[in-house]
Design an enzyme around this catalytic site. Structure first.
Site, mmCIF file in Angstrom:
data_model
loop_
_atom_site.group_PDB
_atom_site.id
_atom_site.type_symbol
_atom_site.label_atom_id
_atom_site.label_comp_id
_atom_site.label_asym_id
_atom_site.label_seq_id
_atom_site.Cartn_x
_atom_site.Cartn_y
_atom_site.Cartn_z
ATOM 1 N N HIS A 1 -125.695 -6.771 -17.768
ATOM 2 C CA HIS A 1 -124.779 -7.520 -18.629
ATOM 3 C C HIS A 1 -124.716 -8.998 -18.266
ATOM 4 C CE1 HIS A 1 -121.461 -7.663 -15.587
ATOM 5 N NE2 HIS A 1 -122.151 -6.643 -15.117
ATOM 6 N N CYS B 1 -122.868 -10.748 -14.293
ATOM 7 C CA CYS B 1 -122.782 -9.646 -13.344
ATOM 8 C C CYS B 1 -122.616 -10.197 -11.918
ATOM 9 C CB CYS B 1 -124.047 -8.801 -13.425
ATOM 10 S SG CYS B 1 -123.983 -7.365 -12.355
ATOM 11 N N ASP C 1 -119.290 -2.609 -13.594
ATOM 12 C CA ASP C 1 -118.306 -3.591 -14.052
ATOM 13 C C ASP C 1 -117.386 -2.974 -15.117
ATOM 14 O OD1 ASP C 1 -117.233 -5.874 -15.676
ATOM 15 O OD2 ASP C 1 -118.381 -7.009 -14.202
ATOM 16 N N CYS D 1 -124.044 -1.084 -15.230
ATOM 17 C CA CYS D 1 -123.340 -1.692 -14.102
ATOM 18 C C CYS D 1 -121.936 -1.103 -14.064
ATOM 19 C CB CYS D 1 -123.276 -3.199 -14.265
ATOM 20 S SG CYS D 1 -122.338 -4.012 -12.940
HETATM 21 ZN ZN LIG Z 1 -122.400 -6.089 -13.205
#
Ligand SMILES: [Zn+2]
Ligand SMILES: [Zn+2]
Ligand SMILES: [Zn+2]
Ligand SMILES: [Zn+2]
Lengths: 479, 479
Positions: B206, B217, B139, B137
């Site tokens: 995650h 997430c 993130d 991801c």
């Molecule tokens: Zn994420």
């Protein structure tokens, strides 16, 4: 040197007859062109007729019956029903009619055009090519390139994506080459990797013999030498990219072709034995037409091959390999038919040597849509990357349509691969995203009803149906 | 069941010592993290100090001397010189400092991090993989995934592009697979096509063990099961796309990994003998840490392999092949060091379990930039396609920076391939196009000086220098 009506030198008033012309094919192509043009040409007079009836009693019924008869489909009901209140929304009807006509014409074309057969694949393989990838300029006057000008079987061409000025995306093209190679290595499709065949990349630029300084390629300032040079440079970048990344020998051949958009005659730049071309070494097919029109078929054919040899001999370099020579000869001979087609149908030169398109075609473009000056085409993934090309199209259509109060019809079309999960959904999403970006870029036109978007998707497999997608302008989606 | 400080079960107050922890590596990584965070942390106090001096006599000289000492570089001269007229333009200085710090930190990281060696490639090959492709991801809390959380040699990973919610682009990934395959077939790189090795595609989602409903997430509504399922589905689409298009057997392995962003501990979903995974069959490395922290190294290692076997035994399915088992065991063992790292440095859990990034990183992203929560990353080609991801980033930074009057630093970075002609020029053009699109999308912020763009390009080859590109905001380009 070349007369105003160049293909007609030796026949005063009489139509020309070249010994190598494919008369039957010319006949079929003419019928197809007439069908396509006829459908688009019917839209304006039909709507004018309908508009003149809007105060009558049973307006909706008469309008629909006229539309069915003249256009081949019904109009969206809403603007007809609402006409008595605010007057007829001709812009909406025009946009809807154009979008519907596109699909109608493609359906008919798919029915007419013969499916490509194994002979066609065999032809390229016989010339030593397992894949042929052609990049023309996106100019609408080259829209008939594959089927009319070069007379090639469309489905056997690996790719024919058009770019402004024929300036193709090198990374994109390398990715396509990689995929083609892997198919040979893994699956021996179309032939095994050790068959000794090559990948052929062709660039097609264009110019205007009648008005060279104004009606040539806009992307290169109507400078034909610049257009040719840019094509040559891009081809060499492509070849170098592959050689640098894959350490592989010259498994790629390149070819540069120019098209005179006034006569559809081509000019082929002849590579030497190392595959190198120059700006000045070419065979002009108008000249070849003149030189061969009075010969018998065999002598004419010999003369075509001679013209190719003469070009490299004159430069004192060795000529291209046998397969390339055969390919070039075939392209020249095919194009002789098109020279005669333009001659017979239009008296040697097209009357509309400038822009005269019916739609802006955006996205992957319609493979079926092969008639000159029908679409201004912008191959794109995002508006952000192609905004300059789009701006040019909007400018052209402002002159063609908006100044007469008609909207600009923008047809968004993306292809998907049904073998790849989610691919269709993503192509639909892409249609919507691009549609939104276009409406936001040309907000004023859109809000006045002077820009109308339609969207369609289609599976990659040749001959797949066109699937209309609803954008937010429900009206058009419903047609 | 798992205690608030889960890695510290058996040591009351004492730091934990796991027998398999790579202490030397932890030490080096800690130094690197401290260096990176230290440089960014210095910006605000240094500018505050400089701002407090702006009415003094030799302001420009003292400001530059403070900047050199505290930040390691000089500030752009213009805002310092003009400060006496309109006051100090702190926003411009902040933006310029962040952009300059990015390059400084990357230069230092390149100097610190050992070049990857042949052993690293050999490790994956020993597990039966000629290429490993990881999608986390985007993130910011996963920014340390490769170097910290998984402890893998970055340069040997085929690709590590991040996507919001780890929802990678299937077409893009298939193209990368195709290129990798062709290298094996044509060049036997890294091993010949008939060596029996596979391509491994890993997805990393995650979740947050401390605040699962809010700090998971965002792309999957902080729902960890949804995040895992989406990853599993995308992996299966990828595999199916390849099988459908290339008719080839299962030459692709897939693996799903979850990361608890509070502790950096991983959860590995264990495939069965057919490569199939489920949402519920996984090995939790926090649990494994607890179960093995008091063992000797050999017993701990055996226990890791047992945990992998136990997972499939419990499901009554056959386990994965030997190479996959060794790979998973290595990932788990590597991650034990990271669990202890977080424990030792942060007392078991990160204090900043939420967003706390310093920059928005846009484009291809910096491979060198592997520290948690340093960058909110949006992998993109165009703003048009990724506008939702970008909007999320701008929202996060509105809270982090704009509310305090500081600008949002957006760092645009694209890589090019110097072997491909024109590739560098095109990457620069892309920087400018994306920069323009960002400024136009967030026009208000930009006009108030609350959004500042910087741009850099870099050759694909690992360890290549970062080259700053001038956008139109000359100020930053000149730093
Ligand atoms: Zn994420
Ligand atoms: Zn004639
Ligand atoms: Zn052109
Ligand atoms: Zn501890």
């Amino acid at each position: 040197e070349i007369p105003p009506n160049p293909a007609c030198v030796n026949s005063h008033g009489q139509p020309c007859r070249h010994p190598l012309t494919n008369t039957a094919q010319n006949h079929d192509l003419m019928a197809c062109e007439a069908m396509v043009r006829g459908h688009f040409a019917a839209i304006e007079p039909t709507l004018r007729k309908i508009a003149s009836l809007q105060r009558e009693e049973s307006f909706v019924e008469s309008a629909q019956s006229i539309a069915r008869a003249e256009l081949g489909f019904e109009l969206p009901a809403r603007p007809l029903k609402d006409a008595w209140v605010n007057g007829l929304d001709v812009r909406a009807l025009y946009g809807a009619s154009v979008m519907r006509t596109i699909r109608l014409v493609i359906d008919k074309t798919q029915a007419i055009v013969n499916q490509d057969n194994e002979d066609d694949v065999a032809f390229f393989l016989d010339c030593g090519y397992h894949a042929v990838d052609i990049t023309p300029c996106s100019d609408g006057r080259l829209k008939g390139l594959i089927r009319y000008i070069l007379r090639l079987p469309g489905a056997t061409i690996r790719s024919k994506k058009a770019y402004a000025g024929a300036m193709f995306d090198v990374e994109d093209n390398v990715a396509r080459w990689i995929e083609t190679e892997l198919m040979r290595y893994r699956e021996a499709i179309p032939v095994p990797a050790d068959a000794g065949t090559r990948y052929l990349k062709i660039v097609v630029y264009h110019y205007s013999s009648s008005d060279p300084d104004h009606e040539g390629c806009a992307a290169h300032g109507s400078d034909e030498r610049l257009a040719a040079k840019a094509g040559l440079d891009r081809l060499s970048e492509f070849r170098q990219a592959i050689e640098n990344s894959f350490f592989c020998g010259a498994s790629v051949d390149t070819l540069l072709i120019g098209v005179d958009t006034d006569t559809d005659s081509i000019r082929v730049h002849i590579p030497d034995a190392n595959g190198e071309m120059t700006l000045d070494r070419w065979v002009c097919n108008l000249r070849l037409y003149q030189d061969t029109v009075n010969l018998d078929p065999t002598s004419a054919r010999v003369k075509v091959f001679e013209a190719i040899s003469d070009a490299t001999v004159a430069d004192a370099v060795e000529g291209p390999h046998e397969g390339m020579r055969r390919l070039i000869a075939t392209l020249l001979i095919n194009n002789l038919s098109q020279v005669e087609y333009v001659c017979g149908r239009y008296g040697g030169r097209y009357p509309d040597i400038g822009h005269n398109e019916q739609i802006i075609s955006v996205g992957d473009g319609f493979g079926e849509f092969q008639v000159r000056n029908l679409a201004y085409f912008v191959y794109l993934h995002t508006v952000e990357e192609s905004v300059q090309d789009l701006d040019v199209g909007i400018k052209i259509f402002t002159r063609l349509n908006v100044e007469r109060g008609l909207p600009i019809p923008v047809s968004i079309h993306f292809r998907y691969d049904r073998r790849v999960p989610g691919s269709r959904e993503r192509s639909i999403e892409r249609c919507r995203r691009v549609g939104d970006a276009i409406k936001s870029r040309y907000k004023e036109l859109y809000q006045q009803g002077l820009l109308i978007c339609g969207a369609t998707v289609q599976d990659m497999a040749s001959g797949s149906p066109i699937e209309p997608i609803e954008l937010d302008n429900i009206l058009i989606g419903r047609v």
